[in-house]
Scaffold this motif. Structure first.
Motif, PDB file in Angstrom:
ATOM      1  N   THR A   1      45.755  38.556  39.562  1.00  0.00           N
ATOM      2  CA  THR A   1      44.644  38.787  40.489  1.00  0.00           C
ATOM      3  C   THR A   1      43.385  38.149  39.923  1.00  0.00           C
ATOM      4  O   THR A   1      43.261  37.955  38.704  1.00  0.00           O
ATOM      5  CB  THR A   1      44.375  40.288  40.730  1.00  0.00           C
ATOM      6  N   PHE A   2      42.459  37.845  40.820  1.00  0.00           N
ATOM      7  CA  PHE A   2      41.192  37.218  40.457  1.00  0.00           C
ATOM      8  C   PHE A   2      40.108  37.821  41.325  1.00  0.00           C
ATOM      9  O   PHE A   2      40.281  37.976  42.543  1.00  0.00           O
ATOM     10  CB  PHE A   2      41.281  35.704  40.705  1.00  0.00           C
ATOM     11  N   SER A   3      38.981  38.167  40.717  1.00  0.00           N
ATOM     12  CA  SER A   3      37.880  38.717  41.512  1.00  0.00           C
ATOM     13  C   SER A   3      36.548  38.391  40.865  1.00  0.00           C
ATOM     14  O   SER A   3      36.406  38.430  39.639  1.00  0.00           O
ATOM     15  CB  SER A   3      38.022  40.235  41.696  1.00  0.00           C
ATOM     16  N   ILE A   4      35.595  38.041  41.710  1.00  0.00           N
ATOM     17  CA  ILE A   4      34.210  37.828  41.291  1.00  0.00           C
ATOM     18  C   ILE A   4      33.407  39.032  41.756  1.00  0.00           C
ATOM     19  O   ILE A   4      33.445  39.396  42.939  1.00  0.00           O
ATOM     20  CB  ILE A   4      33.626  36.541  41.891  1.00  0.00           C
ATOM     21  N   TRP A   5      32.664  39.631  40.828  1.00  0.00           N
ATOM     22  CA  TRP A   5      31.888  40.835  41.126  1.00  0.00           C
ATOM     23  C   TRP A   5      30.405  40.544  41.029  1.00  0.00           C
ATOM     24  O   TRP A   5      29.959  39.807  40.143  1.00  0.00           O
ATOM     25  CB  TRP A   5      32.268  41.945  40.149  1.00  0.00           C
ATOM     26  N   LYS A   6      29.653  41.160  41.931  1.00  0.00           N
ATOM     27  CA  LYS A   6      28.202  40.986  41.920  1.00  0.00           C
ATOM     28  C   LYS A   6      27.579  41.503  40.631  1.00  0.00           C
ATOM     29  O   LYS A   6      26.560  40.987  40.183  1.00  0.00           O
ATOM     30  CB  LYS A   6      27.588  41.711  43.124  1.00  0.00           C
ATOM     31  N   SER A   7      28.188  42.525  40.054  1.00  0.00           N
ATOM     32  CA  SER A   7      27.681  43.077  38.795  1.00  0.00           C
ATOM     33  C   SER A   7      28.819  43.710  38.026  1.00  0.00           C
ATOM     34  O   SER A   7      29.813  44.172  38.609  1.00  0.00           O
ATOM     35  CB  SER A   7      26.579  44.111  39.042  1.00  0.00           C
ATOM     36  N   GLU A   8      28.684  43.748  36.699  1.00  0.00           N
ATOM     37  CA  GLU A   8      29.679  44.411  35.868  1.00  0.00           C
ATOM     38  C   GLU A   8      29.750  45.896  36.201  1.00  0.00           C
ATOM     39  O   GLU A   8      30.841  46.495  36.193  1.00  0.00           O
ATOM     40  CB  GLU A   8      29.342  44.212  34.399  1.00  0.00           C
ATOM     41  N   LYS A   9      28.617  46.507  36.514  1.00  0.00           N
ATOM     42  CA  LYS A   9      28.605  47.931  36.825  1.00  0.00           C
ATOM     43  C   LYS A   9      29.461  48.247  38.043  1.00  0.00           C
ATOM     44  O   LYS A   9      30.212  49.234  38.045  1.00  0.00           O
ATOM     45  CB  LYS A   9      27.179  48.419  37.055  1.00  0.00           C
ATOM     46  N   GLU A  10      29.362  47.413  39.085  1.00  0.00           N
ATOM     47  CA  GLU A  10      30.172  47.666  40.275  1.00  0.00           C
ATOM     48  C   GLU A  10      31.662  47.541  39.960  1.00  0.00           C
ATOM     49  O   GLU A  10      32.485  48.288  40.493  1.00  0.00           O
ATOM     50  CB  GLU A  10      29.768  46.699  41.392  1.00  0.00           C
ATOM     51  N   MET A  11      32.015  46.611  39.091  1.00  0.00           N
ATOM     52  CA  MET A  11      33.412  46.458  38.718  1.00  0.00           C
ATOM     53  C   MET A  11      33.901  47.652  37.909  1.00  0.00           C
ATOM     54  O   MET A  11      34.969  48.211  38.186  1.00  0.00           O
ATOM     55  CB  MET A  11      33.617  45.175  37.919  1.00  0.00           C
ATOM     56  N   THR A  12      33.141  48.067  36.902  1.00  0.00           N
ATOM     57  CA  THR A  12      33.585  49.182  36.072  1.00  0.00           C
ATOM     58  C   THR A  12      33.600  50.495  36.861  1.00  0.00           C
ATOM     59  O   THR A  12      34.460  51.343  36.628  1.00  0.00           O
ATOM     60  CB  THR A  12      32.709  49.317  34.817  1.00  0.00           C
ATOM     61  N   ASP A  13      32.680  50.659  37.799  1.00  0.00           N
ATOM     62  CA  ASP A  13      32.724  51.835  38.667  1.00  0.00           C
ATOM     63  C   ASP A  13      34.029  51.863  39.460  1.00  0.00           C
ATOM     64  O   ASP A  13      34.654  52.924  39.621  1.00  0.00           O
ATOM     65  CB  ASP A  13      31.534  51.845  39.628  1.00  0.00           C
ATOM     66  N   MET A  14      34.454  50.694  39.963  1.00  0.00           N
ATOM     67  CA  MET A  14      35.719  50.618  40.688  1.00  0.00           C
ATOM     68  C   MET A  14      36.885  50.983  39.782  1.00  0.00           C
ATOM     69  O   MET A  14      37.753  51.782  40.155  1.00  0.00           O
ATOM     70  CB  MET A  14      35.903  49.204  41.250  1.00  0.00           C
ATOM     71  N   VAL A  15      36.909  50.426  38.581  1.00  0.00           N
ATOM     72  CA  VAL A  15      38.005  50.668  37.652  1.00  0.00           C
ATOM     73  C   VAL A  15      38.165  52.154  37.354  1.00  0.00           C
ATOM     74  O   VAL A  15      39.287  52.686  37.313  1.00  0.00           O
ATOM     75  CB  VAL A  15      37.775  49.874  36.342  1.00  0.00           C
ATOM     76  N   HIS A  16      37.047  52.856  37.184  1.00  0.00           N
ATOM     77  CA  HIS A  16      37.097  54.267  36.788  1.00  0.00           C
ATOM     78  C   HIS A  16      37.062  55.231  37.974  1.00  0.00           C
ATOM     79  O   HIS A  16      37.007  56.449  37.777  1.00  0.00           O
ATOM     80  CB  HIS A  16      35.931  54.566  35.845  1.00  0.00           C
ATOM     81  N   GLY A  17      37.086  54.691  39.192  1.00  0.00           N
ATOM     82  CA  GLY A  17      37.147  55.548  40.365  1.00  0.00           C
ATOM     83  C   GLY A  17      35.830  56.130  40.809  1.00  0.00           C
ATOM     84  O   GLY A  17      35.806  57.160  41.498  1.00  0.00           O
ATOM     85  N   HIS A  18      34.720  55.469  40.469  1.00  0.00           N
ATOM     86  CA  HIS A  18      33.395  56.006  40.776  1.00  0.00           C
ATOM     87  C   HIS A  18      32.703  55.272  41.925  1.00  0.00           C
ATOM     88  O   HIS A  18      31.542  55.566  42.225  1.00  0.00           O
ATOM     89  CB  HIS A  18      32.501  55.940  39.535  1.00  0.00           C
ATOM     90  N   SER A  19      33.386  54.332  42.558  1.00  0.00           N
ATOM     91  CA  SER A  19      32.756  53.588  43.652  1.00  0.00           C
ATOM     92  C   SER A  19      32.562  54.489  44.870  1.00  0.00           C
ATOM     93  O   SER A  19      33.361  55.404  45.128  1.00  0.00           O
ATOM     94  CB  SER A  19      33.631  52.394  44.056  1.00  0.00           C
ATOM     95  N   LYS A  20      31.506  54.201  45.622  1.00  0.00           N
ATOM     96  CA  LYS A  20      31.246  54.961  46.846  1.00  0.00           C
ATOM     97  C   LYS A  20      31.957  54.298  48.019  1.00  0.00           C
ATOM     98  O   LYS A  20      31.362  53.742  48.936  1.00  0.00           O
ATOM     99  CB  LYS A  20      29.746  55.050  47.086  1.00  0.00           C
TER     100      LYS A  20
END
Length: 233
Positions: free
Chosen positions: A167-186
């Motif tokens: 898989t490949f993904s470009i994220w607007k910010s590292e925080k948004e990516m890590t929030d997704m990884v840990h289940g904290h995204s809104k």
């Protein structure tokens, strides 16, 4: 300094099929550390659908001894010239989880300016054939999570038969990516990724697997008529 590059190119159907079996990238390419030639897939698409495996859309993920080696390849090699007509991003290594043979992880690691800086994530794995049904069950919800996440500007999957998936993904910010990884995204069902990782820890899907995180250095060309996927900060 070692760099990575991620390439996307559209090829005519039969040319793409031929190159799947003909290994268009020579292992003797000067300055090349490792490469993976794959076929693009649509994240989250039904397993048995024409959008699942996109034979005419080629993905190449490469590691180079330095940027000059990549430049020379794109300018002088016949297939490199083909890749130069597509889109690619140049990447500086930040972090690794897991292991995957072929790539040589740099000792020197780059850093982002801040948690709000854009970041690129690549996963790549060799699947256990017996684990494929279980992997699909847990993996497709994660694919949909990444595909539909407001924090991504470009995301896709790829495959090389018989058992390489990526898989490949470009994220607007590292925080948004890590929030997704840990289940904290809104977002709806935010824990899809963390749940799948717990299942992988319980019983691995793969012979080998790694997640690589990169700082995007520069992008070139267009993909599907678009460019500037790396957010400007």
């Amino acid at each position: 300094m070692s760099i990575f590059s991620y390439h996307l190119i559209r090829l005519p159907f039969f040319e793409a099929v031929r190159r799947i079996f003909s290994s268009p990238i020579s292992k003797d390419t000067k300055g090349l550390v490792h490469s993976e030639y794959m076929t693009a897939m649509t994240l989250g698409s039904p397993i048995f659908s024409t959008s699942r495996v996109l034979v005419g859309q080629v993905v190449v993920f490469m590691q180079w001894e330095n940027e000059n080696a990549l430049e020379n390849y794109l300018e002088q090699d016949s297939f490199g010239k083909t890749l130069a007509r597509g889109w690619h991003v140049r990447l500086s290594f930040i972090r690794e989880w897991g292991k995957f043979s072929g790539f040589k992880i740099p000792i020197d690691k780059d850093q982002l300016e801040s948690p709000n800086s854009p970041v690129v994530a690549v996963t790549i794995a060799r699947m256990k054939p017996s684990a494929v049904p279980r992997f699909i069950h847990w993996g497709r919800p994660v694919e949909k999570l990444v595909r539909d996440h407001p924090g991504t500007t470009l995301s896709l999957a790829s495959v090389k038969f018989p058992n390489t998936v990526s898989t490949f993904s470009i994220w607007k910010s590292e925080k948004e990516m890590t929030d997704m990884v840990h289940g904290h995204s809104k977002v709806e069902k935010p824990k899809r990724h963390s749940s799948a990782m717990q299942e992988r820890e319980r019983k691995d899907f793969h012979f080998e697997f790694t997640t690589l995180r990169f700082k995007p250095l520069a992008e070139f060309g267009q993909w599907k008529g678009q460019s500037n996927f790396i957010p400007k900060k």
